[in-house]
Scaffold this motif. Structure first.
Motif, PDB file in Angstrom:
ATOM      1  N   CYS A 293     -42.258  25.793  -2.065  1.00 31.82           N
ATOM      2  CA  CYS A 293     -43.322  25.100  -1.339  1.00 31.82           C
ATOM      3  C   CYS A 293     -42.772  23.737  -0.915  1.00 31.82           C
ATOM      4  O   CYS A 293     -41.668  23.360  -1.324  1.00 31.82           O
ATOM      5  CB  CYS A 293     -44.561  24.937  -2.221  1.00 31.82           C
ATOM      6  SG  CYS A 293     -44.288  23.816  -3.596  1.00 31.82           S
TER       7      CYS A 293
ATOM      8  N   ARG B  30     -41.689  28.311  -7.981  1.00 30.10           N
ATOM      9  CA  ARG B  30     -41.899  27.370  -9.090  1.00 30.10           C
ATOM     10  C   ARG B  30     -43.366  27.018  -9.346  1.00 30.10           C
ATOM     11  O   ARG B  30     -43.682  26.336 -10.302  1.00 30.10           O
ATOM     12  CB  ARG B  30     -41.131  26.078  -8.819  1.00 30.10           C
ATOM     13  CG  ARG B  30     -39.656  26.325  -8.564  1.00 30.10           C
ATOM     14  CD  ARG B  30     -38.773  25.375  -9.327  1.00 30.10           C
ATOM     15  NE  ARG B  30     -37.441  25.896  -9.469  1.00 30.10           N
ATOM     16  CZ  ARG B  30     -36.337  25.289  -9.032  1.00 30.10           C
ATOM     17  NH1 ARG B  30     -36.416  24.133  -8.422  1.00 30.10           N
ATOM     18  NH2 ARG B  30     -35.164  25.838  -9.233  1.00 30.10           N
ATOM     19  N   CYS B  31     -44.251  27.425  -8.388  1.00 32.85           N
ATOM     20  CA  CYS B  31     -45.687  27.175  -8.602  1.00 32.85           C
ATOM     21  C   CYS B  31     -46.483  28.208  -7.802  1.00 32.85           C
ATOM     22  O   CYS B  31     -45.906  29.124  -7.223  1.00 32.85           O
ATOM     23  CB  CYS B  31     -46.049  25.737  -8.200  1.00 32.85           C
ATOM     24  SG  CYS B  31     -46.119  25.467  -6.425  1.00 32.85           S
TER      25      CYS B  31
ATOM     26  N   CYS C 254     -44.435  30.228  -3.875  1.00 32.67           N
ATOM     27  CA  CYS C 254     -43.306  29.399  -4.320  1.00 32.67           C
ATOM     28  C   CYS C 254     -42.786  29.960  -5.651  1.00 32.67           C
ATOM     29  O   CYS C 254     -43.577  30.407  -6.481  1.00 32.67           O
ATOM     30  CB  CYS C 254     -43.812  27.967  -4.496  1.00 32.67           C
ATOM     31  SG  CYS C 254     -42.660  26.854  -5.300  1.00 32.67           S
TER      32      CYS C 254
ATOM     33  N   HIS D 172     -41.800  21.468  -3.939  1.00 32.77           N
ATOM     34  CA  HIS D 172     -40.634  21.896  -4.717  1.00 32.77           C
ATOM     35  C   HIS D 172     -39.355  21.913  -3.888  1.00 32.77           C
ATOM     36  O   HIS D 172     -38.264  21.744  -4.425  1.00 32.77           O
ATOM     37  CB  HIS D 172     -40.901  23.235  -5.403  1.00 32.77           C
ATOM     38  CG  HIS D 172     -41.746  23.054  -6.625  1.00 32.77           C
ATOM     39  ND1 HIS D 172     -43.049  23.498  -6.717  1.00 32.77           N
ATOM     40  CD2 HIS D 172     -41.484  22.401  -7.787  1.00 32.77           C
ATOM     41  CE1 HIS D 172     -43.547  23.138  -7.886  1.00 32.77           C
ATOM     42  NE2 HIS D 172     -42.618  22.470  -8.557  1.00 32.77           N
TER      43      HIS D 172
HETATM   44 ZN    ZN Z   1     -44.029  24.969  -5.569  1.00 33.69          ZN
END
Ligand code: ZN
Ligand code: AMP
Ligand code: FES
Ligand code: ZN
Length: 331
Positions: free
Chosen positions: A24, A7-8, A5, A27
């Protein structure tokens, strides 16, 4: 190879090409929820609205919309009323209404399901046959009329529709190509109410791609009816326009969101320059008193022609009673 992802650290389940993001489940949900929240905040809906009628067919878009608005209703002081119209289409309507009922109960949202046959003694197929109109156009007239009535009688500020970005581009391009420029003006994220005769419309998924709405429903276990209405023509103009737009998006990721942003901006400018009531005439139906394109609304006109008398005003009384019973404290 699985991607991470953007963002993570979790595994991505969606590749949002136009935003250059791989997301993901969590997100992706936040990304879509933010889009909805930001369009509703832009038009000051979340701060100033008391009640929203959600028009829910049981399909993926309106069911995903229900889920997102339900989540927002935990953070903003909005009350929701899910509304489903059972048009009496073979097994399809019953299954759709059942999904809507169960999910509203599961989320604890107020709901109302009205059956066309109980109201008019005809289902949509027999009504359109009598009216010699295509089922889909008759269905549009009946749904618009009933949703407006229910929203008026339940004192709602808006009716929220599940149209997604792809739907809106397809409808507006179809209007443009067929020379119906007047209709183009209504493809905004929000239309205003007209006191006592029409409740405004909201399109919370204005900037949400059809694929995103589907992913949102699937990843958050939102139930929905998979099959399309069996009375819809197999290959509608909208279907062809959507395929055409998708092939352009494939080559130029982001072109659809760019076009919808432009459409929104141009329509806002046009609306600012139009003072509804002076430049655009607002008619009231002389039978039922609700918003109309001429001095008799399509619903009263059709029921008068087909069933012998205009039924708008009577239907309003019935809806008023249904809502009163629903709101009365149980004994
Ligand atoms: Zn994520
Ligand atoms: P359609 O015009 O059938 O593509 O539907 C557009 C939107 O109208 C959906 O996303 C829903 O918000 C609403 N809608 C369609 N069918 C129904 C129904 N039977 N009952 C309530 N709302 C509906
Ligand atoms: Fe309207 Fe099928 S839902 S004709
Ligand atoms: Zn009328």
């Amino acid at each position: 190879m699985p991607y991470r992802c953007s963002r993570c650290d979790k595994q991505a389940i969606a590749n949002i090409k136009y935003a250059r993001l791989r997301l993901c489940r969590e997100h992706l949900t936040t990304y879509i929820e933010k889009k909805v929240e930001s369009i509703l905040r832009k038009y000051k809906v979340l701060e100033t609205t008391r009640r929203i009628v959600l028009a829910v067919s049981g399909g993926k878009d309106s069911m995903a919309m229900t889920w997102v608005l339900w989540r927002l209703s935990q953070r903003y002081p909005i009350k929701l009323l899910v509304t489903n119209i059972d048009l009496g289409i073979d097994g399809y309507s019953r299954r759709s209404s059942e999904i809507v009922r169960k999910y509203s109960q599961e989320l604890g949202i107020d709901y109302i399901i009205v059956k066309l046959e109980d109201l008019l003694a005809y289902n949509i197929k027999s009504l359109s046959r009598l009216a010699r109109r295509s089922t889909c156009s008759m269905c549009g007239v009946v749904k618009r009329y009933l949703l407006n009535l229910i929203a008026l009688e339940s004192k709602a500020d808006y009716v929220a529709l599940g149209h997604n970005l792809d739907d809106i581009l397809a409808y507006s391009l179809k209007s443009f190509l067929s020379g119906d420029y007047i209709s183009l003006v209504k493809f905004t994220p929000i239309t205003k109410s007209i006191d006592g005769i029409a409740v405004g419309r909201l399109r919370p998924f204005y900037k949400v791609y059809e694929k995103e709405a589907l992913l949102l429903a699937l990843t958050n276990k939102v139930p929905f009816i998979v099959d399309e209405c069996p009375l819809r023509p197999e290959s509608s103009i909208e279907f062809h326009i959507k395929s055409f737009l998708n092939s352009i998006e494939e080559e130029k990721p982001g072109i659809k969101i760019q076009w919808i942003n432009n459409l929104e901006k141009s329509l806002r400018d046009i609306q600012r320059n139009l003072d509804v009531g002076e430049n655009l005439r607002v008619y009231k139906c002389s039978y039922c008193g609700l918003l109309s394109k001429s001095n008799i609304c399509s619903f009263c006109n059709t029921t008068k022609r087909v069933l012998g008398r205009p039924l708008g005003a009577e239907l309003r009384e019935t809806i008023k009673r249904i809502i009163m019973v629903k709101n009365s404290p149980s004994i």
